[in-house]
Design a protein around this motif. Structure first.
Motif, PDB file in Angstrom:
ATOM      1  N   ASP A   1      55.160  61.218  29.090  1.00  0.00           N
ATOM      2  CA  ASP A   1      55.879  60.432  28.935  1.00  0.00           C
ATOM      3  C   ASP A   1      55.062  58.922  27.486  1.00  0.00           C
ATOM      4  OD1 ASP A   1      57.211  62.206  28.051  1.00  0.00           O
ATOM      5  OD2 ASP A   1      58.717  62.035  29.431  1.00  0.00           O
ATOM      6  N   VAL A   2      55.521  58.766  27.184  1.00  0.00           N
ATOM      7  CA  VAL A   2      55.115  57.960  26.210  1.00  0.00           C
ATOM      8  C   VAL A   2      56.218  56.527  26.312  1.00  0.00           C
ATOM      9  CG1 VAL A   2      53.834  56.213  25.189  1.00  0.00           C
ATOM     10  CG2 VAL A   2      52.364  58.082  25.677  1.00  0.00           C
TER      11      VAL A   2
ATOM     12  N   VAL B   1      48.320  55.872  23.488  1.00  0.00           N
ATOM     13  CA  VAL B   1      48.351  54.825  23.821  1.00  0.00           C
ATOM     14  C   VAL B   1      47.057  53.873  23.250  1.00  0.00           C
ATOM     15  CG1 VAL B   1      48.375  52.801  25.236  1.00  0.00           C
ATOM     16  CG2 VAL B   1      49.614  54.629  25.737  1.00  0.00           C
ATOM     17  N   ASP B   2      46.659  54.430  23.032  1.00  0.00           N
ATOM     18  CA  ASP B   2      44.983  54.098  22.159  1.00  0.00           C
ATOM     19  C   ASP B   2      45.224  53.608  20.685  1.00  0.00           C
ATOM     20  OD1 ASP B   2      42.228  53.597  22.556  1.00  0.00           O
ATOM     21  OD2 ASP B   2      41.235  54.839  21.097  1.00  0.00           O
TER      22      ASP B   2
ATOM     23  N   SER C   1      55.501  62.779  23.820  1.00  0.00           N
ATOM     24  CA  SER C   1      55.359  63.217  24.559  1.00  0.00           C
ATOM     25  C   SER C   1      54.451  64.521  24.850  1.00  0.00           C
ATOM     26  CB  SER C   1      57.188  64.354  25.252  1.00  0.00           C
ATOM     27  OG  SER C   1      57.134  64.488  26.571  1.00  0.00           O
ATOM     28  N   TYR C   2      53.728  64.262  25.548  1.00  0.00           N
ATOM     29  CA  TYR C   2      52.374  65.110  25.379  1.00  0.00           C
ATOM     30  C   TYR C   2      52.434  66.412  26.184  1.00  0.00           C
ATOM     31  CZ  TYR C   2      51.602  61.646  22.168  1.00  0.00           C
ATOM     32  OH  TYR C   2      51.773  60.523  21.537  1.00  0.00           O
TER      33      TYR C   2
ATOM     34  N   ILE D   1      52.694  55.026  30.723  1.00  0.00           N
ATOM     35  CA  ILE D   1      52.969  56.368  30.267  1.00  0.00           C
ATOM     36  C   ILE D   1      53.655  56.793  31.965  1.00  0.00           C
ATOM     37  CG2 ILE D   1      51.304  58.628  30.192  1.00  0.00           C
ATOM     38  CD1 ILE D   1      49.300  56.952  29.435  1.00  0.00           C
ATOM     39  N   ILE D   2      54.545  58.013  31.766  1.00  0.00           N
ATOM     40  CA  ILE D   2      54.738  58.202  32.954  1.00  0.00           C
ATOM     41  C   ILE D   2      55.074  59.722  33.107  1.00  0.00           C
ATOM     42  CG2 ILE D   2      57.407  58.589  34.116  1.00  0.00           C
ATOM     43  CD1 ILE D   2      57.967  56.431  32.740  1.00  0.00           C
ATOM     44  N   GLY D   3      54.798  60.606  33.717  1.00  0.00           N
ATOM     45  CA  GLY D   3      54.084  61.952  34.568  1.00  0.00           C
ATOM     46  C   GLY D   3      54.955  62.671  34.850  1.00  0.00           C
TER      47      GLY D   3
END
Length: 160
Positions: free
Chosen positions: A137-138, A29-30, A18-19, A44-46
């Protein structure tokens, strides 16, 4: 040629990181990709989305005309380049380009002025809109979520 259907994202996948910024989630993800992790099984979910409109300044009829002239000039250049491909003789190319740019700028300025005048003063400012999230969130498919978490722990250790 067949078009592949875009799969519907699964929102029930476990969160593996989570970021607070999109750049942070993108970096995660990179990193997973660099670690040869199957990133096609992530998303990736905002969350807590907000629309932020940043006001750039006043928009007068003159500024609207100037912006229209700039856009029109670029469009005129494009049209002029296309017409120049079919022009006979090299001497005709330069005047054709200049004429198309000038015509485009004048036409764009007039349209910009008219468009701003038609708002009747209801929108006398220029702005830029963007959607931002409070958290990114990843997530990963359940079968690979633990592996993704372990990789992202390594990333956190590197960044500390």
């Amino acid at each position: 040629m067949s078009m592949q259907a875009v799969p519907t994202p699964r929102l029930d996948r476990p969160v593996v990181g989570s970021y607070t910024t999109y750049a942070g989630a993108q970096r995660a993800v990179d990193f997973l990709s660099d670690e040869k992790f199957p990133v096609e099984r992530t998303a990736i979910i905002g969350s807590d989305l907000k629309m932020v409109e940043t006001v750039l300044g006043r928009l007068t009829r003159g500024r609207a005309a100037l912006a229209g002239a700039g856009s029109g000039a670029w469009f005129g250049l494009l049209v002029g380049l296309i017409l120049a491909l079919f022009a006979t003789g090299q001497r005709a190319t330069f005047p054709l380009l200049v004429g198309a740019i000038i015509f485009g700028a004048v036409f764009g300025a007039v349209l910009g002025f008219i468009a701003q005048a038609m708002t009747g003063g209801r929108r006398d400012f220029a702005s830029r809109s963007q959607i931002v999230a409070a958290r990114y969130d990843v997530v990963a498919d359940p079968e690979v979520a633990d592996d993704a978490k372990n990789h992202l722990i390594k990333l956190a250790w590197r960044e500390d």
